[in-house]
Write an enzyme that holds these catalytic residues in place. Structure first.
Site, PDB file in Angstrom:
ATOM      1  N   ALA A  20      -3.002  45.740  36.514  1.00  0.00           N
ATOM      2  CA  ALA A  20      -4.037  45.537  37.533  1.00  0.00           C
ATOM      3  C   ALA A  20      -3.954  44.167  38.187  1.00  0.00           C
ATOM      4  O   ALA A  20      -4.477  43.965  39.280  1.00  0.00           O
ATOM      5  CB  ALA A  20      -5.419  45.726  36.907  1.00  0.00           C
ATOM      6  N   GLY A  21      -3.283  43.247  37.509  1.00  0.00           N
ATOM      7  CA  GLY A  21      -3.314  41.846  37.938  1.00  0.00           C
ATOM      8  C   GLY A  21      -2.697  41.617  39.305  1.00  0.00           C
ATOM      9  O   GLY A  21      -1.885  42.412  39.793  1.00  0.00           O
ATOM     10  N   ARG A  25       0.562  33.651  40.369  1.00  0.00           N
ATOM     11  CA  ARG A  25       1.637  32.671  40.306  1.00  0.00           C
ATOM     12  C   ARG A  25       2.885  33.103  41.080  1.00  0.00           C
ATOM     13  O   ARG A  25       3.778  32.308  41.334  1.00  0.00           O
ATOM     14  CB  ARG A  25       1.981  32.370  38.834  1.00  0.00           C
ATOM     15  CG  ARG A  25       0.884  31.608  38.128  1.00  0.00           C
ATOM     16  CD  ARG A  25       0.979  31.712  36.615  1.00  0.00           C
ATOM     17  NE  ARG A  25       0.401  32.958  36.100  1.00  0.00           N
ATOM     18  CZ  ARG A  25       0.325  33.286  34.818  1.00  0.00           C
ATOM     19  NH1 ARG A  25       0.807  32.464  33.900  1.00  0.00           N
ATOM     20  NH2 ARG A  25      -0.228  34.424  34.440  1.00  0.00           N
ATOM     21  N   GLY A  87      -9.533  39.741  33.338  1.00  0.00           N
ATOM     22  CA  GLY A  87      -8.698  39.414  32.183  1.00  0.00           C
ATOM     23  C   GLY A  87      -8.153  40.644  31.461  1.00  0.00           C
ATOM     24  O   GLY A  87      -8.590  41.775  31.688  1.00  0.00           O
TER      25      GLY A  87
HETATM   26  C1  UD1 Z   1      -0.533  37.251  28.556  1.00  0.00           C
HETATM   27  C2  UD1 Z   1      -1.216  36.944  27.214  1.00  0.00           C
HETATM   28  C3  UD1 Z   1      -0.438  35.866  26.502  1.00  0.00           C
HETATM   29  C4  UD1 Z   1       1.007  36.295  26.299  1.00  0.00           C
HETATM   30  C5  UD1 Z   1       1.658  36.724  27.638  1.00  0.00           C
HETATM   31  C6  UD1 Z   1       2.973  37.412  27.366  1.00  0.00           C
HETATM   32  C7  UD1 Z   1      -3.646  37.324  27.407  1.00  0.00           C
HETATM   33  C8  UD1 Z   1      -4.972  36.696  27.624  1.00  0.00           C
HETATM   34  N1  UD1 Z   1      -2.579  36.508  27.440  1.00  0.00           N
HETATM   35  O1  UD1 Z   1      -0.611  36.082  29.368  1.00  0.00           O
HETATM   36  O2  UD1 Z   1      -1.006  35.600  25.229  1.00  0.00           O
HETATM   37  O3  UD1 Z   1       1.753  35.258  25.714  1.00  0.00           O
HETATM   38  O4  UD1 Z   1       0.812  37.656  28.330  1.00  0.00           O
HETATM   39  O5  UD1 Z   1       3.639  37.704  28.556  1.00  0.00           O
HETATM   40  O6  UD1 Z   1      -3.571  38.530  27.210  1.00  0.00           O
HETATM   41  N2  UD1 Z   1      -3.738  42.235  33.877  1.00  0.00           N
HETATM   42  C9  UD1 Z   1      -4.681  43.189  34.228  1.00  0.00           C
HETATM   43  N3  UD1 Z   1      -5.956  42.802  34.501  1.00  0.00           N
HETATM   44  C10 UD1 Z   1      -6.354  41.507  34.439  1.00  0.00           C
HETATM   45  C11 UD1 Z   1      -5.395  40.526  34.069  1.00  0.00           C
HETATM   46  C12 UD1 Z   1      -4.108  40.921  33.801  1.00  0.00           C
HETATM   47  O7  UD1 Z   1      -4.353  44.382  34.273  1.00  0.00           O
HETATM   48  O8  UD1 Z   1      -7.540  41.244  34.710  1.00  0.00           O
HETATM   49  C13 UD1 Z   1      -2.372  42.661  33.591  1.00  0.00           C
HETATM   50  C14 UD1 Z   1      -1.345  42.062  34.543  1.00  0.00           C
HETATM   51  O9  UD1 Z   1      -1.121  42.947  35.639  1.00  0.00           O
HETATM   52  C15 UD1 Z   1      -0.100  41.914  33.668  1.00  0.00           C
HETATM   53  C16 UD1 Z   1      -0.661  41.794  32.255  1.00  0.00           C
HETATM   54  O10 UD1 Z   1      -2.005  42.231  32.304  1.00  0.00           O
HETATM   55  O11 UD1 Z   1       0.734  43.046  33.740  1.00  0.00           O
HETATM   56  C17 UD1 Z   1      -0.611  40.354  31.718  1.00  0.00           C
HETATM   57  O12 UD1 Z   1      -1.341  39.512  32.582  1.00  0.00           O
HETATM   58  P1  UD1 Z   1      -0.857  38.031  32.920  1.00  0.00           P
HETATM   59  O13 UD1 Z   1      -1.839  37.436  33.855  1.00  0.00           O
HETATM   60  O14 UD1 Z   1       0.554  38.035  33.299  1.00  0.00           O
HETATM   61  O15 UD1 Z   1      -1.025  37.328  31.491  1.00  0.00           O
HETATM   62  P2  UD1 Z   1      -0.242  36.062  30.947  1.00  0.00           P
HETATM   63  O16 UD1 Z   1      -0.875  34.829  31.494  1.00  0.00           O
HETATM   64  O17 UD1 Z   1       1.193  36.229  31.144  1.00  0.00           O
HETATM   65 MG    MG Z   2       2.337  37.630  32.235  1.00  0.00          MG
END
Ligand code: UD1
Ligand code: MG
Length: 429
Positions: A20-21, A25, A87
Site C-alpha cells: 500500500a505504501g 524515498r 504504517g
Molecule cells: C520495514 C520494517 C523494518 C524492516 C524493513 C525490511 C516496519 C515498521 N519496518 O521498514 O523493520 O527492516 O521493512 O525491508 O515494519 N506498507 C503498507 N502500508 C503502510 C506502510 C508500508 O502497505 O502504511 C508496505 C509498503 O508498500 C512496503 C512494505 O509495507 O511494501 C514495507 O514498508 P516500508 O515503508 O518500505 O518499510 P521499511 O521502512 O523498509
Molecule cells: Mg522497505
C-alpha cells in the site's frame, strides 16, 4: 519433504502482502511496488513466490494508487484497501476481515523485497510449524544495517523486540542483525497484539514490528531463522536500492541462461529482462538490452548494441546485429538484420535479408501499422517501408527506396526510388 506434506501444511497458511505504501524515498509518481526490476514490476516477483506455495488464502493490502497496482495482481488474490497509510501494522490489520474464519499461520511479505527466494520461505514456514511460537522472524546480519529495523535480544539471546532505525539509540544502531520484514505469525497472536500497538514513535506510524516487542512482553515465544545473504532480503526503498536489486536479479537471470546453454559474451553488459527465453547455442553480444516478453530461438546471434523490446520473436538461426531496435515483431528463420535498423510491428519471413539502415515506419501519427516482409525478400540498404505495406516473396528493394503505404511489392519483383516504383527488368536493383 514430499509435495503432499507441503500441500497439507500450506493449507493452514495465509499470506498477507503489503503493497500500500507510497515509497516516499523513491521520489516518484509511480507506486514503489510497480517500479521494474529487470523489466518486471518488483511486486511481480513476490506474487510469483506465493504462487509456488498452495496456501489457503492470499491477501494483498493496497493503498496508494491501488487501481494501478491492482492491474498486475493475478486472479484469486483478495484485495483489501488501506486508507491513510499509517504504517505496516495498520496495513496488516486491514487484512483481518478477509481472514475471518481462518486459523493457522499468517506469513507477512513486503512488496518491496523482490529478491527473496522460495527456499527461504519454505525454511521459515517449516521452522514455524515445528516450533509453534507466536512468531518466527527472518533475520540477517549485515555490515550496513542502516535503514532497517534492528533485532533486540534478551540475556538468553531470545528475540525480545525490534527497534526501527529512526527510533534506535546509538547502541541499538550498532546492532548488525536486522529484521527482513518477513515474519510468520500465529494468527490469533498477531491480530490480538495489533489491537494493542500505538503510533508513539518517530514516524507516528503503527509498526508491525511493535507486535514482536509486545508479544515478548506478554511472555510469548518469538522464534527466528537467519539467512546468510543480505542481498536476498534487500528492501527497495530508494533508487539506489532499485539499481542494486536490478544488478543482482540480472546476474541471476544471466547465470540461469548460461546454465541452459546460452553464450553471453559479457554478462555485465547484457541487460536481459525477466522471463526472456533464449534457445541453446544462441549468443548475446555486449551492450544488449532485452526487455520483457522476448523469445529468441536456437543458434541466434544478438548484438552488440541491440535493443529488443516487448513482443520480439527471433526464430532459429537469425542474426540481429549492431544498433538494431525491434518491437512487436517476428523475424523468421535464417533472416539477417545486421546493421542499424528499426523494425516495429513487422512480420518477416525466413531467409530474408534486411539491409543496413532499414526502417519500418510503423506509426503514422495516429496508430501503429503492420509491415510484412515475406520469405527470401531482399531489402536494400536505407529502405524505408511505410506501413501498412507488404514486400512479397523473393522481392527486392533498391538502396534508398521509400516504399509508400499500401503500395505492396509483388512476389519476385524489384522496386526502387522515392517513392519506390517497379523496375521493368527484374533482377538486381
Ligand atoms: C520495514 C520494517 C523494518 C524492516 C524493513 C525490511 C516496519 C515498521 N519496518 O521498514 O523493520 O527492516 O521493512 O525491508 O515494519 N506498507 C503498507 N502500508 C503502510 C506502510 C508500508 O502497505 O502504511 C508496505 C509498503 O508498500 C512496503 C512494505 O509495507 O511494501 C514495507 O514498508 P516500508 O515503508 O518500505 O518499510 P521499511 O521502512 O523498509
Ligand atoms: Mg522497505
Amino acid at each position: 519433504m514430499r509435495p503432499s506434506q507441503n500441500y497439507n501444511m500450506d493449507k493452514n497458511t495465509a499470506v498477507i502482502i503489503l503493497a500500500a505504501g507510497k515509497g516516499e524515498r523513491m521520489k516518484s509518481a509511480i507506486p514503489k511496488v510497480l517500479h521494474p526490476v529487470c523489466s518486471r514490476p518488483m511486486l511481480g516477483y513476490v506474487l510469483d513466490l506465493v504462487k509456488g506455495f498452495r496456501v489457503s488464502k492470499t491477501v494483498a493490502v493496497l493503498g496508494h494508487k491501488h487501481e494501478e497496482v491492482k492491474n498486475i495482481l493475478p486472479p484469486g488474490i483478495k484485495i483489501v484497501l488501506q486508507k491513510g497509510l499509517r504504517g505496516t501494522g495498520d496495513a496488516v490489520r486491514q487484512a483481518e476481515k478477509a481472514l475471518k474464519g481462518f486459523r493457522g499461520t499468517v506469513l507477512v511479505l513486503y512488496g518491496d523485497t523482490p529478491l527473496l527466494k522460495s527456499e527461504t520461505i519454505r525454511q521459515l514456514l517449516t521452522h514455524h510449524r515445528q516450533s509453534k511460537p507466536a512468531a518466527t522472524v527472518l533475520t540477517v546480519t549485515t555490515d550496513e544495517p542502516s535503514g532497517y529495523g534492528r533485532i533486540i535480544r534478551d540475556k538468553y539471546s531470545s528475540i525480545s523486540g525490534i527497534v526501527e532505525d529512526k527510533d534506535a539509540d546509538d547502541y541499538e544502531k550498532s546492532i548488525n542483525e536486522i529484521n527482513t520484514g518477513i515474519i510468520c505469525f500465529d494468527k490469533e497472536a498477531l491480530f490480538g497484539a495489533l489491537r494493542k500497538i500505538r503510533p508513539n514513535n518517530a514516524k507516528k506510524e503503527y509498526y508491525l514490528t511493535d507486535v514482536i516487542t509486545l508479544l515478548y512482553k506478554e511472555g510469548r515465544i518469538i522464534e527466528y531463522i537467519s539467512i546468510k545473504d543480505v542481498h536476498e532480503v534487500l528492501g527497495i526503498n530508494s533508487r539506489k536500492d532499485l539499481a542494486l536489486a536490478n544488478g543482482i536479479m540480472q546476474k541471476r537471470i544471466n547465470d540461469r541462461l548460461m546454465q541452459q546453454g546460452v553464450s553471453i559474451v559479457d554478462p555485465d553488459s547484457a541487460f536481459i529482462g525477466f522471463g526472456t527465453k533464449v534457445g541453446v547455442d544462441s549468443t548475446i553480444y555486449p551492450f544488449t538490452v532485452i526487455e520483457r516478453d522476448v523469445k529468441i530461438g536456437r543458434f541466434c546471434s544478438v548484438g552488440p548494441f541491440a535493443h529488443l523490446r516487448e513482443g520480439t520473436r527471433l526464430e532459429d538461426n537469425t542474426v540481429v546485429g549492431n544498433f538494431i531496435e525491434i518491437v512487436r515483431s517476428r523475424i523468421g528463420k535464417r533472416t539477417l538484420v545486421k546493421h542499424f535498423s528499426y523494425i516495429g510491428d513487422t512480420l518477416i519471413g525466413k531467409d530474408a535479408n534486411i539491409g543496413a539502415g532499414t526502417v519500418t515506419a510503423n506509426f503514422n501519427g495516429l496508430k501503429k501499422n503492420i509491415t510484412v516482409i515475406k520469405d527470401r525478400a531482399f531489402i536494400g540498404s536505407d529502405t524505408v517501408l511505410v506501413a501498412p505495406v507488404e514486400v512479397g516473396r523473393g522481392a527486392k528493394t533498391g538502396a534508398g527506396s521509400v516504399v509508400t503505404s499500401r503500395h505492396n511489392v509483388a512476389d519476385n519483383t524489384v522496386v526502387a526510388g522515392v517513392p519506390a516504383r517497379r523496375l521493368k527488368t527484374d533482377g538486381c536493383a
